[in-house]
Design a protein around this motif. Structure first.
Motif, PDB file in Angstrom:
ATOM      1  N   THR A   1    -116.043 -44.394 -11.014  1.00  0.00           N
ATOM      2  CA  THR A   1    -116.676 -43.263 -11.701  1.00  0.00           C
ATOM      3  C   THR A   1    -116.474 -41.961 -10.937  1.00  0.00           C
ATOM      4  OG1 THR A   1    -118.385 -44.723 -12.615  1.00  0.00           O
ATOM      5  CG2 THR A   1    -118.852 -42.370 -12.609  1.00  0.00           C
ATOM      6  N   LEU A   2    -116.699 -41.994  -9.625  1.00  0.00           N
ATOM      7  CA  LEU A   2    -116.517 -40.800  -8.803  1.00  0.00           C
ATOM      8  C   LEU A   2    -115.061 -40.335  -8.852  1.00  0.00           C
ATOM      9  CD1 LEU A   2    -118.598 -41.868  -5.653  1.00  0.00           C
ATOM     10  CD2 LEU A   2    -119.318 -40.340  -7.500  1.00  0.00           C
ATOM     11  N   ASN A   3    -114.168 -41.288  -8.712  1.00  0.00           N
ATOM     12  CA  ASN A   3    -112.732 -41.020  -8.727  1.00  0.00           C
ATOM     13  C   ASN A   3    -112.321 -40.332 -10.035  1.00  0.00           C
ATOM     14  OD1 ASN A   3    -109.927 -41.191  -8.661  1.00  0.00           O
ATOM     15  ND2 ASN A   3    -109.863 -43.406  -8.808  1.00  0.00           N
ATOM     16  N   LEU A   4    -112.673 -40.943 -11.155  1.00  0.00           N
ATOM     17  CA  LEU A   4    -112.237 -40.438 -12.454  1.00  0.00           C
ATOM     18  C   LEU A   4    -112.924 -39.133 -12.833  1.00  0.00           C
ATOM     19  CD1 LEU A   4    -112.126 -43.813 -14.427  1.00  0.00           C
ATOM     20  CD2 LEU A   4    -110.178 -42.408 -13.740  1.00  0.00           C
ATOM     21  N   SER A   5    -114.158 -38.942 -12.402  1.00  0.00           N
ATOM     22  CA  SER A   5    -114.881 -37.706 -12.722  1.00  0.00           C
ATOM     23  C   SER A   5    -114.184 -36.495 -12.126  1.00  0.00           C
ATOM     24  CB  SER A   5    -116.326 -37.787 -12.212  1.00  0.00           C
ATOM     25  OG  SER A   5    -117.027 -38.830 -12.852  1.00  0.00           O
ATOM     26  N   VAL A   6    -113.837 -36.595 -10.855  1.00  0.00           N
ATOM     27  CA  VAL A   6    -113.146 -35.489 -10.201  1.00  0.00           C
ATOM     28  C   VAL A   6    -111.758 -35.290 -10.802  1.00  0.00           C
ATOM     29  CG1 VAL A   6    -112.122 -34.708  -8.027  1.00  0.00           C
ATOM     30  CG2 VAL A   6    -114.421 -35.668  -8.051  1.00  0.00           C
TER      31      VAL A   6
ATOM     32  N   LEU B   1    -109.280 -47.998 -23.019  1.00  0.00           N
ATOM     33  CA  LEU B   1    -108.596 -49.063 -22.284  1.00  0.00           C
ATOM     34  C   LEU B   1    -108.689 -48.844 -20.777  1.00  0.00           C
ATOM     35  CD1 LEU B   1    -105.415 -49.496 -24.503  1.00  0.00           C
ATOM     36  CD2 LEU B   1    -107.191 -51.215 -24.134  1.00  0.00           C
ATOM     37  N   ASN B   2    -108.638 -47.588 -20.350  1.00  0.00           N
ATOM     38  CA  ASN B   2    -108.688 -47.301 -18.923  1.00  0.00           C
ATOM     39  C   ASN B   2    -110.060 -47.492 -18.312  1.00  0.00           C
ATOM     40  OD1 ASN B   2    -106.205 -46.187 -17.343  1.00  0.00           O
ATOM     41  ND2 ASN B   2    -105.938 -45.471 -19.443  1.00  0.00           N
ATOM     42  N   ILE B   3    -111.094 -47.584 -19.142  1.00  0.00           N
ATOM     43  CA  ILE B   3    -112.405 -47.974 -18.611  1.00  0.00           C
ATOM     44  C   ILE B   3    -112.264 -49.339 -17.950  1.00  0.00           C
ATOM     45  CG2 ILE B   3    -114.771 -48.616 -19.195  1.00  0.00           C
ATOM     46  CD1 ILE B   3    -114.618 -46.640 -21.537  1.00  0.00           C
ATOM     47  N   GLY B   4    -111.652 -50.254 -18.681  1.00  0.00           N
ATOM     48  CA  GLY B   4    -111.463 -51.603 -18.142  1.00  0.00           C
ATOM     49  C   GLY B   4    -110.410 -51.667 -17.060  1.00  0.00           C
ATOM     50  N   ILE B   5    -109.302 -50.926 -17.234  1.00  0.00           N
ATOM     51  CA  ILE B   5    -108.212 -50.981 -16.263  1.00  0.00           C
ATOM     52  C   ILE B   5    -108.655 -50.496 -14.898  1.00  0.00           C
ATOM     53  CG2 ILE B   5    -105.966 -50.009 -15.651  1.00  0.00           C
ATOM     54  CD1 ILE B   5    -105.386 -49.902 -18.692  1.00  0.00           C
ATOM     55  N   MET B   6    -109.278 -49.330 -14.859  1.00  0.00           N
ATOM     56  CA  MET B   6    -109.668 -48.742 -13.577  1.00  0.00           C
ATOM     57  C   MET B   6    -110.719 -49.590 -12.865  1.00  0.00           C
ATOM     58  SD  MET B   6    -107.771 -46.252 -12.900  1.00  0.00           S
ATOM     59  CE  MET B   6    -108.703 -45.749 -11.451  1.00  0.00           C
ATOM     60  N   TYR B   7    -111.691 -50.075 -13.631  1.00  0.00           N
ATOM     61  CA  TYR B   7    -112.708 -50.925 -13.005  1.00  0.00           C
ATOM     62  C   TYR B   7    -112.091 -52.222 -12.508  1.00  0.00           C
ATOM     63  CZ  TYR B   7    -116.726 -53.888 -12.236  1.00  0.00           C
ATOM     64  OH  TYR B   7    -117.632 -54.740 -11.658  1.00  0.00           O
ATOM     65  N   ALA B   8    -111.221 -52.835 -13.316  1.00  0.00           N
ATOM     66  CA  ALA B   8    -110.613 -54.115 -12.943  1.00  0.00           C
ATOM     67  C   ALA B   8    -109.749 -53.982 -11.697  1.00  0.00           C
ATOM     68  CB  ALA B   8    -109.791 -54.667 -14.102  1.00  0.00           C
TER      69      ALA B   8
ATOM     70  N   GLY C   1    -111.968 -38.581 -18.371  1.00  0.00           N
ATOM     71  CA  GLY C   1    -113.376 -38.356 -18.668  1.00  0.00           C
ATOM     72  C   GLY C   1    -113.992 -39.517 -19.434  1.00  0.00           C
ATOM     73  N   ILE C   2    -113.258 -40.020 -20.428  1.00  0.00           N
ATOM     74  CA  ILE C   2    -113.740 -41.176 -21.206  1.00  0.00           C
ATOM     75  C   ILE C   2    -113.896 -42.393 -20.295  1.00  0.00           C
ATOM     76  CG2 ILE C   2    -113.149 -42.814 -23.038  1.00  0.00           C
ATOM     77  CD1 ILE C   2    -111.660 -40.463 -24.421  1.00  0.00           C
ATOM     78  N   ALA C   3    -112.882 -42.640 -19.475  1.00  0.00           N
ATOM     79  CA  ALA C   3    -112.943 -43.788 -18.560  1.00  0.00           C
ATOM     80  C   ALA C   3    -114.068 -43.631 -17.551  1.00  0.00           C
ATOM     81  CB  ALA C   3    -111.604 -43.950 -17.842  1.00  0.00           C
ATOM     82  N   ALA C   4    -114.333 -42.402 -17.107  1.00  0.00           N
ATOM     83  CA  ALA C   4    -115.420 -42.153 -16.154  1.00  0.00           C
ATOM     84  C   ALA C   4    -116.778 -42.463 -16.789  1.00  0.00           C
ATOM     85  CB  ALA C   4    -115.383 -40.705 -15.671  1.00  0.00           C
ATOM     86  N   LEU C   5    -116.964 -42.046 -18.034  1.00  0.00           N
ATOM     87  CA  LEU C   5    -118.230 -42.311 -18.720  1.00  0.00           C
ATOM     88  C   LEU C   5    -118.459 -43.810 -18.896  1.00  0.00           C
ATOM     89  CD1 LEU C   5    -118.199 -39.522 -21.468  1.00  0.00           C
ATOM     90  CD2 LEU C   5    -119.706 -39.670 -19.470  1.00  0.00           C
ATOM     91  N   GLY C   6    -117.393 -44.533 -19.237  1.00  0.00           N
ATOM     92  CA  GLY C   6    -117.524 -45.979 -19.388  1.00  0.00           C
ATOM     93  C   GLY C   6    -117.914 -46.651 -18.092  1.00  0.00           C
ATOM     94  N   ASN C   7    -117.291 -46.232 -16.987  1.00  0.00           N
ATOM     95  CA  ASN C   7    -117.621 -46.830 -15.698  1.00  0.00           C
ATOM     96  C   ASN C   7    -118.979 -46.364 -15.178  1.00  0.00           C
ATOM     97  OD1 ASN C   7    -115.371 -48.568 -14.262  1.00  0.00           O
ATOM     98  ND2 ASN C   7    -114.300 -47.033 -15.496  1.00  0.00           N
TER      99      ASN C   7
END
Length: 316
Positions: A47-52, A83-90, A217-223
């Motif tokens: 989340t921190l990574n993707l937000s910035v 899709l990147n919500i899952g990819i980045m977390y995984a 931003g979308i992926a950050a919100l998901g995480n």
């Protein structure tokens, strides 16, 4: 005589390799920053990574010419963002739970499958030489990444049988049942083979900063939702969080921006494959920064094969 297509292909290679350097530093430091009490904060780190990264990419768009949008831009942004919500977390979770030497080879399987998904989703067909280059680079990537694990599995065997050697080569796949980190890595690969195609469409239908800023931003919100659900934010020291946010987010934004530019000048399968050069770079950085030095010399064969594959793709 240099043609426009030659220049475009050259630009794509430059952008991909430069982006791979940024991603290599990002991947190595991501592993470093998930030690100790941060090992179980993968969603928070993501989340921190993707937000910035999102903020920096959007800013790059607005300080230049502002958002540049063409027809059909919204669906690819939403698709790859989700899709990147899952990819980045995984991916982050895989590096937290398992050794880099075991989960990194798994990532090398992505390009071989992306060729198929690109044909189905966006109708891109590599040339025969392109197919060859992709498979050679995939083979070299796997050989390079598997060396440390092979040595570890065979170190106590004087003259291993061919069956044991084969099992060592296939170890990441055989570890699916016992290793949660490996399962997370395979899950990330599965999603990546689909999302890469929409990444290409995002880069071609929007300006890179705006399109991928929204994706991050979308992926950050998901995480963020995962972070709150898992209560990973509790007890976090502000200075540690800010450091991880700034370093990882900045590097990730640079890597995404440069790779996004590459999608404008080459096929998705080619860019997705050339991105694998991040793997030997990550291994070198892990050698230097994390002291992960096992089987470093033995990986040179895989690196040479990867280089040959990259050259073939460039010629394609």
């Amino acid at each position: 005589m240099t043609t426009k297509e030659d220049n475009m292909n050259g630009l794509s290679i430059i952008f991909v390799v430069a982006g791979a350097v940024a991603f290599a530093f990002h991947n190595t430091l991501s592993r470093h920053y998930q030690r100790g009490e941060w090992k179980d904060r993968s969603a928070l780190i993501t989340t921190l990574n993707l937000s910035v990264a999102s903020g920096l990419l959007l800013a790059s768009s607005f300080v230049t010419d502002g958002p540049q949008l063409s027809d059909g831009w919204l669906f690819p942004v939403l698709a790859t963002g989700v899709l990147n919500i899952g990819i980045m977390y995984a991916k982050t979770r895989a590096r937290a739970l398992e050794e880099v030497s075991l989960v990194t080879p798994i990532d090398s399987t992505t390009p071989a499958i992306v060729i198929i998904t690109a044909m189905i989703i966006i109708g891109e067909y590599p040339t025969k030489l392109g197919w060859l280059g992709v498979w050679v680079l995939v083979l070299g990537t796997y050989i390079l990444n598997i060396q440390e694990l092979r040595q570890k599995l065979l170190e106590n065997t004087a003259n291993p049988s061919w069956q044991k050697r084969l099992l060592a080569w296939l170890a990441p796949f055989l570890a699916l049942r016992r290793s949660a980190g490996v399962r997370w890595a395979f899950f990330a690969v599965g999603l990546s083979t689909i999302s890469l195609n929409y990444d290409g469409l995002v880069a071609r239908r929007t300006d890179v900063g705006f399109g991928f800023g929204l994706v991050c931003g979308i992926a950050a919100l998901g995480n963020l939702a995962v972070t709150i659900a898992r209560k990973e934010h509790r007890g976090v020291k502000t200075n540690e969080a800010l450091l991880r946010m700034a370093v990882l987010g900045g590097l990730f934004a640079v890597g995404v921006f440069l790779t996004g530019l590459a999608f404008r000048y080459s096929l998705v399968a080619y860019v997705g494959t050339m991105k694998r050069v991040v793997i030997p770079m990550t291994i070198v950085l892990a050698y230097m920064l994390l002291k992960e030095r096992k089987s470093f010399r033995q990986r040179i064969a895989g690196g040479i094969i990867m280089t040959i594959g990259a050259i073939i793709i460039a010629l394609a």
